[in-house]
Design an enzyme around this catalytic site. Structure first.
Site, PDB file in Angstrom:
ATOM      1  N   LYS C 116     -40.162  30.775 -25.803  1.00  0.00           N
ATOM      2  CA  LYS C 116     -39.823  32.044 -26.429  1.00  0.00           C
ATOM      3  C   LYS C 116     -40.061  32.032 -27.942  1.00  0.00           C
ATOM      4  O   LYS C 116     -40.391  33.058 -28.530  1.00  0.00           O
ATOM      5  CB  LYS C 116     -38.353  32.402 -26.144  1.00  0.00           C
ATOM      6  CG  LYS C 116     -38.000  32.480 -24.659  1.00  0.00           C
ATOM      7  CD  LYS C 116     -38.703  33.587 -23.913  1.00  0.00           C
ATOM      8  CE  LYS C 116     -38.186  33.755 -22.495  1.00  0.00           C
ATOM      9  NZ  LYS C 116     -39.010  33.093 -21.482  1.00  0.00           N
ATOM     10  N   GLU C 200     -30.894  34.812 -30.772  1.00  0.00           N
ATOM     11  CA  GLU C 200     -31.454  36.062 -31.263  1.00  0.00           C
ATOM     12  C   GLU C 200     -30.308  36.918 -31.772  1.00  0.00           C
ATOM     13  O   GLU C 200     -29.205  36.870 -31.218  1.00  0.00           O
ATOM     14  CB  GLU C 200     -32.115  36.828 -30.115  1.00  0.00           C
ATOM     15  CG  GLU C 200     -33.611  36.785 -30.082  1.00  0.00           C
ATOM     16  CD  GLU C 200     -34.168  37.470 -28.848  1.00  0.00           C
ATOM     17  OE1 GLU C 200     -35.251  37.054 -28.412  1.00  0.00           O
ATOM     18  OE2 GLU C 200     -33.505  38.390 -28.319  1.00  0.00           O
ATOM     19  N   HIS C 235     -26.552  40.827 -16.943  1.00  0.00           N
ATOM     20  CA  HIS C 235     -27.920  40.599 -17.434  1.00  0.00           C
ATOM     21  C   HIS C 235     -28.976  40.683 -16.348  1.00  0.00           C
ATOM     22  O   HIS C 235     -30.076  40.182 -16.513  1.00  0.00           O
ATOM     23  CB  HIS C 235     -28.036  39.249 -18.162  1.00  0.00           C
ATOM     24  CG  HIS C 235     -27.068  39.159 -19.279  1.00  0.00           C
ATOM     25  ND1 HIS C 235     -27.185  39.910 -20.429  1.00  0.00           N
ATOM     26  CD2 HIS C 235     -25.927  38.430 -19.416  1.00  0.00           C
ATOM     27  CE1 HIS C 235     -26.168  39.648 -21.225  1.00  0.00           C
ATOM     28  NE2 HIS C 235     -25.384  38.762 -20.639  1.00  0.00           N
ATOM     29  N   ARG C 292     -46.078  37.457 -15.000  1.00  0.00           N
ATOM     30  CA  ARG C 292     -46.116  37.541 -13.542  1.00  0.00           C
ATOM     31  C   ARG C 292     -45.947  38.995 -13.135  1.00  0.00           C
ATOM     32  O   ARG C 292     -45.707  39.854 -13.974  1.00  0.00           O
ATOM     33  CB  ARG C 292     -44.943  36.752 -12.979  1.00  0.00           C
ATOM     34  CG  ARG C 292     -43.649  37.168 -13.687  1.00  0.00           C
ATOM     35  CD  ARG C 292     -42.408  36.847 -12.952  1.00  0.00           C
ATOM     36  NE  ARG C 292     -41.238  36.857 -13.795  1.00  0.00           N
ATOM     37  CZ  ARG C 292     -40.487  37.922 -14.052  1.00  0.00           C
ATOM     38  NH1 ARG C 292     -40.801  39.095 -13.561  1.00  0.00           N
ATOM     39  NH2 ARG C 292     -39.414  37.837 -14.818  1.00  0.00           N
TER      40      ARG C 292
END
Lengths: 172, 494, 494, 172
Positions: C116, C200, C235, C292
């Site tokens: 990431k 983040e 989530h 994907r």
């Protein structure tokens, strides 16, 4: 275990035996041999691997036998030894000369002749209707109407003899 | 918008209308005959009213009982579906007289267009090309024969009140003309209460191409492009698609304009279909207007993204169309197969009876508008359409492949259907090439019979089912169950 | 095009891939674990290979066995689906090394974007806006805490190898930081074999908006518009739709361009998704790339008319995209609901077990991508997604109404699902208004529980079923049957 | 005919009697009364008209009772008189103090304590996993771990006591 299984008008001997596992079977049908692995998914739904090829199969028990779905086709399969009365299920015109039976479950909508009438081969005798389709049952041969066994609005099925025709009317 | 409507129909079309109504928050009243007490449309509706005996004249064709059912349930409008009374002007008039909006065109328009010879005159006046034919209908066979001589055989004998192939005959020569007229007349009399016939020049193997139109009460008329319906058997469509493989942009434009002109010339309101014959030179001729929702409307819905039943309801309640011709786009390709209850192994004779198992195909691009459910006994009295399977994809080829997959996974057991026949048609090179003319079946599948390929698999399945039926594990719920009061406790609870 | 492919996955996505393959004439090889011997993807495939025990590491995550299965069956490519090994660069490498094309981006791209922090750097270099956050991942909780102090709480702890909410925690204050890091690390270690975390800045209640992209091997990159996936619980996305209610044409244009830039900057090939956060001022930030096919890809398929699996196969076999950006149009509105096996009456705990009855919703504008069938025992070992229900209509409101109808007619008995919860969400005024932010569930459905409204009906149904169970007419086939050799003839046939 | 039917944790008396026709029933459930007309479409599929309102209902017999679908909701309905053993099916933490049971069918993935350990209320004891969701079972009160009845990778279900905690540890 042996079966005699009929589809449409054809009957084949079917022989089945277990292989090593419970789910592995060996079939002999007529001249052909098949190794089959099966899995029952639900009461009506089976997964068969026949000679390595996988197929989904659906089976429903009906009054006349088992209705079986394979690859988009359906078959009525009957066990010859289980058919209590071998009903001559006719398709199209009657096989017995002089007997007229409907090709499908239907309702009689018109009767075109009366008992005693002389008829020509191919002449319309009775009009039946099913699902908005009308079909005219025709005389299988020249002759005289011996008996009419039905009436307007009667529900009739294949095998029911609606009209009987006497053939020997040469001397008239 | 209406709060509640009555649906004067049965089967898949009644179910399909109920679904849109439910989404729009409109309550639905189903009507049914004795044969249909357990029918899908009854099960899915909010309310249902028994009309009477199974014979159509005592139930689905009985205007008086339908109007009474609508009044008694407080229905604010009536949707006629297709078939039965959908194109019967007396029914539309009776609805109007009872103050219950009829979801379709005004009775006058139905009457004008239902009279095939008057419809021709209307179209001619609007410069819509029509096929050579008689302008007056008659019940006199000799008059018909005279006309046929004048026009030259082959001719098409058609019922003036007809539709769906009923009362229709192709006559190739004078020898068979009289019998054809007699039987067509009797069929038409039976089906529509009107035995009048007229003649049309018979075009050999044209395409059948029709345009969907929508017209509101405020003068807005649009078309939603074409449907190709050439694949027919016994004058019944069995496969429809859009776009038509024969269409070019300029031809589409010309036919679309003609369709809109036809609708305007007749004062059309609500959803309708303008049917054309398209010959191999690209000439098209007006055939007739179907003043109702068409059986094959789903292919149009899937390629335009517009729900036609919703539009019918919006129009009937007085709303304006919310789109204009330029807003309507055609995207992708859709094919519909009609799933008839007919026995492909027995000359396609009707196959009524019990639905023992029903598993519908699912997945991307598949829609099935079904009117049956497991446990239902498909009656002998009505149309053999069980459901309509529709696939859509980006191209015709992909939609065709998808249809084959869908048909091969559509399980209906207990009655016979034409699915095996449809699979073979869809798989044929001629269909793949788009060579779909009205003689398609005769030319390519005249002596079709079901392949015997999978019969051994079926025999194997027979035995496997037998073995598992009697070898179910004791833990299996259905067989073991827990004890219930009916078994163990007798009547102490009563 | 490939003649045969192996699908290294299970459940609904494996079934969905099989269906497109079948339509394209590509043979399919399913793989399965012991728990999945009777799973839908095994039943529908042309061949199937047992990988091993139910534990994922011994079956669906076992690269060696998957490659061997592909080789042994002569598979010409491998489709990874989503989840399991779909974003595992070692798997893609192993496929490449074995000479079997991996249907997805090159291993290098998966690795770069799966990291990431590296992904952030790539995006920054391509001027794609990114959210403030750490550029290096770590397994050191104290380093993470320091960074969090610098950035200011609330922060989002994320697994560098993560996805689908696994290894992800929102941390509101320093007191809960350490435990959150430890548990996220352990979860990530377990799920992805890599416990590294990064931070983040946490945006309060943004929207989650993602863009579908397609890129071929020849440098052509297009986007297929957005999906809004803000409705999440734990989530996990539960409802997705397109178009996003928040989108304007200019914002769509800007985000679409950013998505294409992101794909180009990373050297992307095949289908992928660029995820963004969209705040209430219309600012958007790159979140991550899913390398994907996405769970929610059907809503894009339904509104663009493009089959994404077909495109994946075309791209992987080296073909050019057959359309350019201008050819791709968005029409109508589609909504997807994920049908999870979770008990809405018991805190949404997972609900594995037997599927006793399965009746899928049908009709216009409804698609159900299901991975279960009647008789299947949903295993404890895997993801709880049973199926994905998608509806499409001309407008968001019509798609919403259609979804409510579809959910209300979707019967799954034996295990519990979140369908009742989904019905209430879809029926809520906030959803109808399009106020879909990532805190939607917390804000509107925090203490939701299933209505007791229909409990009496359920009790009545209990009794009715009991009465009919013991009162079946003797003519009823299932109970009476005809005598069979197993009952009447003993063993004389053996 | 009387039933005692339980949904979730609530049991109601259900009284049913026939009205004029076989398909017309009168129900009394708690305080409420319902007139019901029913039609059995198949083994699992029923059409009910309750006080004039039509509903489609699906029923499947399961091991623990009947699973019933009504208007998009499903209910597990049990006959109190048929429940052979009244398993204390717990939702969430155990009701019996000191006993820790999982809230869902799951697999034990971690055991965080050993027998003899002292634990604080809310402290994690065992982590179970089902369908990729991990849940930590926590101590219901301060105490000492008396017994651990499970092991890593064991499949467990609600009602299984995985850990027993002794509460009386005041004097330690």
């Amino acid at each position: 275990m042996k079966y005699r299984l009929k589809i449409a008008e054809e009957t084949f001997d079917v022989d089945v035996s277990n292989l090593d596992s419970e789910q592995d079977l060996r079939f002999t049908i007529g001249e052909k041999e098949y190794n089959v692995r099966y899995q029952a998914i639900s009461d009506n739904y089976f997964h068969l691997i026949m000679n390595g090829k996988a197929t989904e199969v659906f089976v429903a028990r009906g009054e006349q036998g088992k209705h079986i779905f394979v690859n988009g086709r359906t078959f009525l399969v009957q066990d010859e030894d289980q058919l209590p009365i071998r009903r001559a299920r006719r398709r199209g015109l009657a096989e017995t000369p002089g007997e007229v039976t409907p090709p499908m479950p239907s309702v009689v909508v018109r009767i075109l002749v009366e008992e005693g009438d002389c008829v020509k081969r191919g002449q319309g005798l009775i009009v039946v209707s099913a699902m908005k389709m009308q079909t005219t049952l025709r005389a299988p041969s020249d002759g005289r109407v011996k008996k009419i066994n039905t009436s307007i609005d009667a529900k009739v099925a294949p095998g029911d003899i609606l009209v009987e025709i006497e053939e020997e009317v040469e001397n008239e | 918008m209406f709060k509640k409507i009555l649906i004067a129909n049965r089967g898949e079309i009644a179910v399909r209308i109920i679904r849109t109504c439910r989404e729009m928050g409109i309550q639905t009243v189903a009507v049914y005959s004795e044969a249909d007490a357990g029918a899908a449309h009854v099960l899915e509706a909010d309310e249902s009213i028994l009309l009477g005996e199974s014979e159509p004249s005592k139930s689905y064709l009985n205007i008086e009982r339908l109007i009474a059912a609508a009044k008694n349930t407080g229905s604010e409008a009536i949707h006629p579906g297709y078939g039965f009374l959908a194109e019967n002007p007396e029914f539309a008039e009776s609805c109007e007289a009872a103050g219950i909006p009829f979801i379709g065109p005004p009775a006058r328009v139905i009457r004008d267009l239902g009279n095939k010879t008057l419809a021709r005159r209307i179209m001619e006046s609007a410069s819509v090309p029509v096929i050579p034919g008689m302008l007056e209908a008659t019940t006199d066979p000799s008059l018909l024969s005279q006309e046929a001589e004048r026009m030259g055989y082959p001719v098409m004998v058609k019922a003036v009140a007809g539709g769906g192939g009923k009362g229709m005959r192709i006559v190739l020569n004078r020898e068979t003309m009289e019998e054809a007229c007699m039987s067509a007349m009797s069929e038409a009399e039976k089906a529509f209460g009107n035995g009048s016939l007229y003649l049309e020049k018979y075009l050999k193997a044209p395409r059948h191409v029709e345009f969907q139109i929508l017209a509101d009460h405020h003068g807005n008329v649009v078309h939603l492009f074409e449907r190709e319906c050439s694949i027919q058997r016994r004058h019944q469509k069995i496969i429809e698609e859009t776009p038509s493989p024969a269409m070019t942009p300029s031809l589409r434009n010309a036919m679309g304009k003609a369709a809109v002109s036809a609708a305007r010339a007749s004062g059309y309101v609500n959803a309708g279909t303008i049917e054309f014959m398209l010959d191999r030179s690209g000439q098209f001729y007006f055939l007739e207007v179907n003043t109702r929702l068409q059986v094959e409307h789903p292919v149009t819905e899937m390629t335009t993204g517009i729900d036609l039943v919703r539009q019918q309801l919006e129009i009937a309640s007085g709303n304006h169309l919310t789109f204009s011709q330029e807003d309507i786009t055609q995207r992708g390709h859709a094919i519909e197969c009609r799933i008839y209850a007919e026995d492909p192994e027995a000359n396609f004779y009707p196959s009524p009876g019990p639905v023992l198992l029903h598993r519908e195909p699912t997945g991307p691009g598949i829609r099935n508008d079904s009117g049956i459910c497991e446990g239902f006994e498909v009656p002998i009295e009505y149309d053999p359409i069980l459901s309509k399977l529709i696939t859509m994809a980006a191209t015709r080829e992909a939609a065709r492949e998808r249809m084959i997959r869908a048909l091969k996974s559509y399980v209906i057991l207990g009655i016979r259907t034409i699915i095996p026949f449809l699979i073979d048609i869809l798989s044929s090179p001629e269909f793949a090439k788009g060579n779909t003319y009205t003689d398609f079946i005769d030319r390519n599948f005249k002596n079709w019979s079901q392949s015997k390929e999978d019969e051994d698999l079926a025999r194997i399945a027979y035995v496997v089912e037998e073995m598992t039926y009697f070898n179910k594990p004791a833990t299996k719920v259905k067989n073991s169950g827990w004890p219930t009061p009916w078994e163990t406790l007798g009547e102490w609870r009563m």
